[in-house]
Design an enzyme around this catalytic site. Structure first.
Site, PDB file in Angstrom:
ATOM      1  CE  LYS A   1      -3.624   1.689   3.090  1.00  0.00           C
ATOM      2  NZ  LYS A   1      -4.421   1.340   4.009  1.00  0.00           N
TER       3      LYS A   1
ATOM      4  CB  SER B   1      -8.113   3.434   3.414  1.00  0.00           C
ATOM      5  OG  SER B   1      -7.222   2.758   4.339  1.00  0.00           O
TER       6      SER B   1
ATOM      7  CB  SER C   1      -8.174   0.263   6.251  1.00  0.00           C
ATOM      8  OG  SER C   1      -8.859   1.561   6.104  1.00  0.00           O
TER       9      SER C   1
END
Ligand code: GLN
Length: 433
Positions: free
Chosen positions: A73, A149, A173
């Site tokens: 990420k 997210s 997330s």
């Protein structure tokens, strides 16, 4: 080509059936063909990494991820690349001078890091629509959000653009996008994977974890990242708890998750117990106060106030305002901390009455981009995941229910701290349904 289990692919690479360079090229071409999903922000020096690993393998290297392409990420540092956190304010920042600890662990075992995945700005969100690099599309239905997210990571795994990806989870997330995209996602026990070199949202809840295509891969990634060993546990006859207070949030799809979970767990002789944990109803408020207080603090050092005014998105600004407000009202923070302690004791008690707690991961399937959802409704995406975040408990999301239209809802399994072995063993039962 379907993607093999990581351990099988590694075996092929080690025995020379395929090189890491070849498999990396295959993934890079898939990524190119799936550009419209928008799940990568930055591509890295993957081919160089792959060639270097191939060379090491020739010299006898047998790392647990030898030659395996993965993604991270874009809130984690990778030497020489810019960590953007999906935000305009960091888009032109200086390249990182070092790798985050999680990347070091992956590299030490021979992983090839393909690129950095798209995310909600500063990991605040549940839909992956707030990145300065644009929205990420759900591969199960391109008209729907992938969740957030860590949506870019979930999509990269779901669309078979990498073998596994790292996400970060503060309130859901990793687990919520895993649920929306039909993949496995683990939020490990708080502190079990070193978060150094990851941009902190709320350090009392932030936890790096893997998103994978199956539970075995998740277990392997967890072992590499945490340095811990897990064992297989016999799940026959275990006692599984369901939290009563979650029920008012169920819809037809999530009720199916519970039905399916009970059906398959009873085949293994598991028994069920209904638990009461009323404080879960306060999870959202606790998360809002304590999470935003820490994230406002973390964002204070980023950019000038003028830049912040111009470059931060609305969701981030809103949270900074809430965070600064509660930081100047310590009585609110104190109260949230007291409620948090109560919740921790309540969940501890609940987990003393059973071996693990099962719930839907998210309250719905992935929603559409144009669905007229109120902001609150989007925030409520995390109602089932926040309690484990607040209490620091490990939680695994495994695909459980697939609707006729292909959309999915995961089952979330929560256990006592450091019980990842139990999560993987129980999670496997869901794969054999
Ligand atoms: N969706 C949650 C939020 O918006 C969770 C974010 C996260 O876990 N990073 O805060």
């Amino acid at each position: 080509m379907r993607i093999d289990r990581i351990s099988d692919l590694r075996q092929k690479i080690l025995s020379g059936v395929i090189s890491s360079e070849e498999i990396t090229l295959e993934f890079l071409s898939r990524i190119e063909k799936n550009k419209k999903l928008n799940c990568f922000i930055t591509m890295l020096d993957a081919l160089e990494q792959a060639r270097a690993v191939d060379k090491k393998i020739k010299d006898g290297f047998v790392g647990r991820l030898a030659g395996i392409p993965v993604a991270i990420k874009d809130n984690m540092r990778y030497k020489g690349s810019v960590t953007t956190c999906g935000s305009a304010i960091l888009q032109d920042a200086l390249p990182d001078a070092y790798d985050c600890e999680a990347v070091k662990k992956l590299k030490a075992e021979g992983a090839v890091i393909l690129g950095k995945t798209n995310m909600d700005e500063f990991a605040m969100g549940s839909s992956n629509t707030s990145s300065v690099f644009g929205p990420v599309l759900n591969p199960l239905d391109n008209g729907r959000v992938p969740g957030g997210s860590s949506g870019g990571s979930a999509v990269a795994v779901s669309a078979e653009l990498c073998c596994a990806a790292l996400g970060s989870d503060t309130g859901g997330s990793i687990r919520q996008p895993a649920s929306y995209c039909g993949v496995v996602g683990l939020k490990p026990t708080l502190g079990s994977i070193d978060g150094n070199g990851m941009f902190a949202l709320s350090q009392d809840m932030d936890q790096i974890g893997p998103l994978t295509r199956n539970v075995d891969d998740c277990k392997l990634m967890f072992e590499v990242l945490s340095g811990r060993k897990t064992v297989d546990i016999d799940c026959r006859g275990l006692k599984i708890g369901f939290i009563k207070e979650f029920e008012s949030r169920y819809n037809d799809d999530t009720r199916k998750v519970i039905e399916k979970a009970k059906e398959l767990l009873s085949d293994f002789g598991c028994t069920f117990v209904e638990l009461s944990a009323p404080s879960v109803n306060a999870a959202f408020a606790v998360y809002l106060v304590l999470g935003n207080a820490q994230s406002a603090n973390n964002l204070r050092n980023i950019g000038t106030s003028e830049e912040r005014g111009k470059k931060l998105g609305d969701e981030v600004k809103k949270r900074v305002i809430i965070g600064e407000y509660v930081l100047s009202h310590p009585e609110i923070v104190d109260k949230a901390k007291r409620v948090k302690s109560g919740m921790i004791s309540e969940l501890d008690r609940a987990l003393n009455e059973c071996d693990a707690i099962v719930s839907p991961t998210a309250p719905s399937v992935a929603f559409t981009f144009d669905e007229n959802r109120s902001k609150d409704e989007i925030v409520y995406s995390d109602i089932f995941t926040q309690p484990a975040s607040i209490a620091g408990l490990p939680a695994l999301s495994v695909p459980c229910y697939t609707r006729n239209d292909g959309l999915t809802v995961g089952a979330q399994i929560v256990a006592r701290k450091n019980s990842e072995s139990l999560l993987f063993s129980l999670g496997r039962l869901f794969e054999n349904q």
